[in-house]
Design a protein around this motif. Sequence first.
Motif, PDB file in Angstrom:
ATOM      1  N   ARG A   2       0.862  -1.192   0.000  1.00  0.00           N
ATOM      2  CA  ARG A   2       0.000   0.000   0.000  1.00  0.00           C
ATOM      3  C   ARG A   2       0.897   1.240   0.000  1.00  0.00           C
ATOM      4  NH1 ARG A   2      -5.188  -0.220   1.526  1.00  0.00           N
ATOM      5  NH2 ARG A   2      -5.027   1.584   2.924  1.00  0.00           N
ATOM      6  N   ILE A   3       0.684   2.076  -1.004  1.00  0.00           N
ATOM      7  CA  ILE A   3       1.556   3.232  -1.197  1.00  0.00           C
ATOM      8  C   ILE A   3       0.730   4.507  -1.119  1.00  0.00           C
ATOM      9  CG2 ILE A   3       3.193   4.347  -2.753  1.00  0.00           C
ATOM     10  CD1 ILE A   3       3.296   1.452  -4.113  1.00  0.00           C
ATOM     11  N   GLN A  21      -2.612  -2.462  -8.230  1.00  0.00           N
ATOM     12  CA  GLN A  21      -3.492  -2.381  -9.404  1.00  0.00           C
ATOM     13  C   GLN A  21      -3.906  -0.948  -9.714  1.00  0.00           C
ATOM     14  OE1 GLN A  21      -3.997  -5.103  -7.045  1.00  0.00           O
ATOM     15  NE2 GLN A  21      -2.643  -6.068  -8.542  1.00  0.00           N
ATOM     16  N   GLY A  22      -3.455  -0.003  -8.912  1.00  0.00           N
ATOM     17  CA  GLY A  22      -3.788   1.393  -9.152  1.00  0.00           C
ATOM     18  C   GLY A  22      -5.160   1.796  -8.646  1.00  0.00           C
ATOM     19  N   ILE A  23      -5.734   0.999  -7.756  1.00  0.00           N
ATOM     20  CA  ILE A  23      -7.026   1.346  -7.157  1.00  0.00           C
ATOM     21  C   ILE A  23      -6.767   2.327  -6.014  1.00  0.00           C
ATOM     22  CG2 ILE A  23      -9.049   0.474  -5.918  1.00  0.00           C
ATOM     23  CD1 ILE A  23      -8.611  -2.184  -7.417  1.00  0.00           C
ATOM     24  N   TYR A 115       2.269   2.713 -16.332  1.00  0.00           N
ATOM     25  CA  TYR A 115       1.964   1.615 -15.414  1.00  0.00           C
ATOM     26  C   TYR A 115       0.478   1.285 -15.390  1.00  0.00           C
ATOM     27  CZ  TYR A 115       3.714  -1.446 -11.733  1.00  0.00           C
ATOM     28  OH  TYR A 115       4.115  -2.542 -11.019  1.00  0.00           O
ATOM     29  N   PHE A 116      -0.372   2.302 -15.460  1.00  0.00           N
ATOM     30  CA  PHE A 116      -1.805   2.082 -15.269  1.00  0.00           C
ATOM     31  C   PHE A 116      -2.683   2.576 -16.419  1.00  0.00           C
ATOM     32  CE2 PHE A 116      -0.068   2.787 -10.908  1.00  0.00           C
ATOM     33  CZ  PHE A 116      -0.298   1.521 -10.398  1.00  0.00           C
ATOM     34  N   GLY A 117      -2.121   3.293 -17.385  1.00  0.00           N
ATOM     35  CA  GLY A 117      -2.956   3.947 -18.391  1.00  0.00           C
ATOM     36  C   GLY A 117      -2.641   3.561 -19.810  1.00  0.00           C
ATOM     37  N   LYS A 118      -2.739   4.554 -20.707  1.00  0.00           N
ATOM     38  CA  LYS A 118      -2.617   4.326 -22.151  1.00  0.00           C
ATOM     39  C   LYS A 118      -1.251   3.805 -22.546  1.00  0.00           C
ATOM     40  CE  LYS A 118      -5.149   4.950 -25.881  1.00  0.00           C
ATOM     41  NZ  LYS A 118      -6.507   4.402 -26.013  1.00  0.00           N
ATOM     42  N   GLY A 119      -0.232   4.154 -21.763  1.00  0.00           N
ATOM     43  CA  GLY A 119       1.116   3.737 -22.110  1.00  0.00           C
ATOM     44  C   GLY A 119       1.482   2.340 -21.676  1.00  0.00           C
ATOM     45  N   SER A 120       0.537   1.615 -21.097  1.00  0.00           N
ATOM     46  CA  SER A 120       0.866   0.286 -20.564  1.00  0.00           C
ATOM     47  C   SER A 120       1.238  -0.720 -21.650  1.00  0.00           C
ATOM     48  CB  SER A 120      -0.301  -0.260 -19.735  1.00  0.00           C
ATOM     49  OG  SER A 120      -1.463  -0.392 -20.530  1.00  0.00           O
ATOM     50  N   LYS A 121       0.848  -0.449 -22.881  1.00  0.00           N
ATOM     51  CA  LYS A 121       1.191  -1.387 -23.955  1.00  0.00           C
ATOM     52  C   LYS A 121       2.489  -1.010 -24.668  1.00  0.00           C
ATOM     53  CE  LYS A 121      -1.685   0.741 -27.602  1.00  0.00           C
ATOM     54  NZ  LYS A 121      -2.733   0.461 -28.605  1.00  0.00           N
ATOM     55  N   TYR A 122       3.154   0.044 -24.177  1.00  0.00           N
ATOM     56  CA  TYR A 122       4.415   0.463 -24.780  1.00  0.00           C
ATOM     57  C   TYR A 122       5.539   0.420 -23.737  1.00  0.00           C
ATOM     58  CZ  TYR A 122       1.076   2.642 -28.006  1.00  0.00           C
ATOM     59  OH  TYR A 122       0.041   2.886 -28.873  1.00  0.00           O
ATOM     60  N   ASP A 123       6.704  -0.048 -24.153  1.00  0.00           N
ATOM     61  CA  ASP A 123       7.894   0.068 -23.310  1.00  0.00           C
ATOM     62  C   ASP A 123       8.547   1.430 -23.479  1.00  0.00           C
ATOM     63  OD1 ASP A 123       7.699  -2.530 -22.281  1.00  0.00           O
ATOM     64  OD2 ASP A 123       8.744  -3.363 -24.025  1.00  0.00           O
ATOM     65  N   LYS A 280      -5.217  12.390 -12.038  1.00  0.00           N
ATOM     66  CA  LYS A 280      -4.666  11.408 -11.087  1.00  0.00           C
ATOM     67  C   LYS A 280      -3.394  10.738 -11.616  1.00  0.00           C
ATOM     68  CE  LYS A 280      -9.027  10.342  -8.720  1.00  0.00           C
ATOM     69  NZ  LYS A 280      -9.891  11.255  -9.439  1.00  0.00           N
ATOM     70  N   ALA A 281      -2.942  11.126 -12.795  1.00  0.00           N
ATOM     71  CA  ALA A 281      -1.769  10.496 -13.397  1.00  0.00           C
ATOM     72  C   ALA A 281      -0.527  10.696 -12.543  1.00  0.00           C
ATOM     73  CB  ALA A 281      -1.533  11.044 -14.804  1.00  0.00           C
ATOM     74  N   GLY A 282      -0.323  11.903 -12.036  1.00  0.00           N
ATOM     75  CA  GLY A 282       0.854  12.179 -11.228  1.00  0.00           C
ATOM     76  C   GLY A 282       0.867  11.385  -9.937  1.00  0.00           C
ATOM     77  N   LEU A 283      -0.278  11.325  -9.277  1.00  0.00           N
ATOM     78  CA  LEU A 283      -0.380  10.559  -8.029  1.00  0.00           C
ATOM     79  C   LEU A 283      -0.083   9.078  -8.272  1.00  0.00           C
ATOM     80  CD1 LEU A 283      -3.212  10.955  -5.406  1.00  0.00           C
ATOM     81  CD2 LEU A 283      -2.499   8.703  -6.150  1.00  0.00           C
ATOM     82  N   LEU A 284      -0.682   8.517  -9.318  1.00  0.00           N
ATOM     83  CA  LEU A 284      -0.466   7.111  -9.627  1.00  0.00           C
ATOM     84  C   LEU A 284       0.970   6.847 -10.063  1.00  0.00           C
ATOM     85  CD1 LEU A 284      -3.831   6.347 -11.440  1.00  0.00           C
ATOM     86  CD2 LEU A 284      -3.045   5.305  -9.314  1.00  0.00           C
ATOM     87  N   GLY A 285       1.525   7.788 -10.798  1.00  0.00           N
ATOM     88  CA  GLY A 285       2.929   7.645 -11.215  1.00  0.00           C
ATOM     89  C   GLY A 285       3.864   7.690 -10.020  1.00  0.00           C
ATOM     90  N   ALA A 286       3.558   8.564  -9.069  1.00  0.00           N
ATOM     91  CA  ALA A 286       4.375   8.639  -7.857  1.00  0.00           C
ATOM     92  C   ALA A 286       4.327   7.309  -7.108  1.00  0.00           C
ATOM     93  CB  ALA A 286       3.888   9.780  -6.966  1.00  0.00           C
ATOM     94  N   ALA A 287       3.141   6.730  -7.018  1.00  0.00           N
ATOM     95  CA  ALA A 287       2.997   5.427  -6.355  1.00  0.00           C
ATOM     96  C   ALA A 287       3.769   4.353  -7.112  1.00  0.00           C
ATOM     97  CB  ALA A 287       1.529   5.054  -6.253  1.00  0.00           C
ATOM     98  N   SER A 288       3.760   4.414  -8.435  1.00  0.00           N
ATOM     99  CA  SER A 288       4.419   3.368  -9.237  1.00  0.00           C
ATOM    100  C   SER A 288       5.929   3.360  -9.049  1.00  0.00           C
ATOM    101  CB  SER A 288       4.083   3.548 -10.723  1.00  0.00           C
ATOM    102  OG  SER A 288       4.856   4.576 -11.324  1.00  0.00           O
ATOM    103  N   LEU A 289       6.508   4.431  -8.528  1.00  0.00           N
ATOM    104  CA  LEU A 289       7.948   4.470  -8.282  1.00  0.00           C
ATOM    105  C   LEU A 289       8.384   3.332  -7.363  1.00  0.00           C
ATOM    106  CD1 LEU A 289       8.346   8.322  -7.695  1.00  0.00           C
ATOM    107  CD2 LEU A 289       9.121   7.050  -9.711  1.00  0.00           C
ATOM    108  N   HIS A 290       7.473   2.882  -6.497  1.00  0.00           N
ATOM    109  CA  HIS A 290       7.783   1.798  -5.571  1.00  0.00           C
ATOM    110  C   HIS A 290       7.406   0.427  -6.148  1.00  0.00           C
ATOM    111  CE1 HIS A 290       8.846   4.356  -2.142  1.00  0.00           C
ATOM    112  NE2 HIS A 290       7.874   5.139  -2.532  1.00  0.00           N
ATOM    113  N   LEU A 291       6.759   0.417  -7.310  1.00  0.00           N
ATOM    114  CA  LEU A 291       6.320  -0.852  -7.882  1.00  0.00           C
ATOM    115  C   LEU A 291       7.237  -1.333  -8.985  1.00  0.00           C
ATOM    116  CD1 LEU A 291       2.477  -0.094  -8.126  1.00  0.00           C
ATOM    117  CD2 LEU A 291       3.696  -1.330  -6.327  1.00  0.00           C
TER     118      LEU A 291
END
Length: 292
Positions: A2-3, A21-23, A115-123, A280-291
């Motif tokens: 939990r982040i 899962q970004g919930i 991690y959670f949005g439109k870019g998930s299918k691209y590296d 919410k992209a910035g918040l989720l991106g900040a959380a993804s730093l730990h994932l």
Amino acid sequence: MRILGVDIGGTMMKFGITDEQGIIEQYREYPTESKKGGPYIVQKVINLISNFTDFDAIGISTAGQVNQKDGSILYANENIPHYTGMKLKAILEEHFQVPVKVENDVNAAALGENYFGKGSKYDDFLFLTYGTGIGGAIVMASKIYHGQAGIAGKFGHMITHPNGILCNCGNKGCYEAYASTTALMKKAQNVDAKYIDGKIIFEAYRHSDEKIGSIIDDWVEEIALGLVSLIHIFNPPAVIIGGGIMEQAILIEKISTRVKYLIMDSFRHVEIQKATLGNKAGLLGAASLHLK
């Protein structure tokens, strides 16, 4: 895991606890009160984080340039006085005794999309936001390319018009002086002072206002010219575009059409996509730093 994600913007700061899962749970927003300065903002963040419980780490998305080595603020402009040099990571880790990671807000938004949005299918992809200025991020192998000093991706300050309009950075002819939402507003208000925001402008456009139609077409051309240069340099599979103005559905289509017309044939595989996570992209991106 939990982040607690925190997004410190110039106007608002956002908080929320997210899982892998970004919930998002316990989402809250508060005014930043940025003019009160960096020390005030950091203490306010500490006070607000103290209202949350049961988190394993903190991820911070923030305005300003971030020192990747120590999570401090490398540089912040006058919009947040006395923020430059704030040792954000060290202060929060000492106070809350959990791991803290800090990233620039545009980079964090790009990671959120990855991690959670439109870019998930691209590296790999480029990420741009169009607003007061133009923010940029370079995603390679699902990581931010930071550059030598940690501040790569300043797409808004590439020169597209030599000796052109004076930009806030002090140079002339920068991309954001022509292709930002601010640039669109200035041109529209030269026609009529009533055009105070994007919604009014595009409402007039939908009602076939010829003057506004011409201004929007010129603005789309400016956006496309910058994107063509970036696509020719990076050869990405996709460019993801964000910013409130890009919620206008017709814009992505117009930009994509113009880009495909202007670029070399061998680059036309590139996809122009609209960002999907909104504010919410910035918040989720900040959380993804730990994932990651």
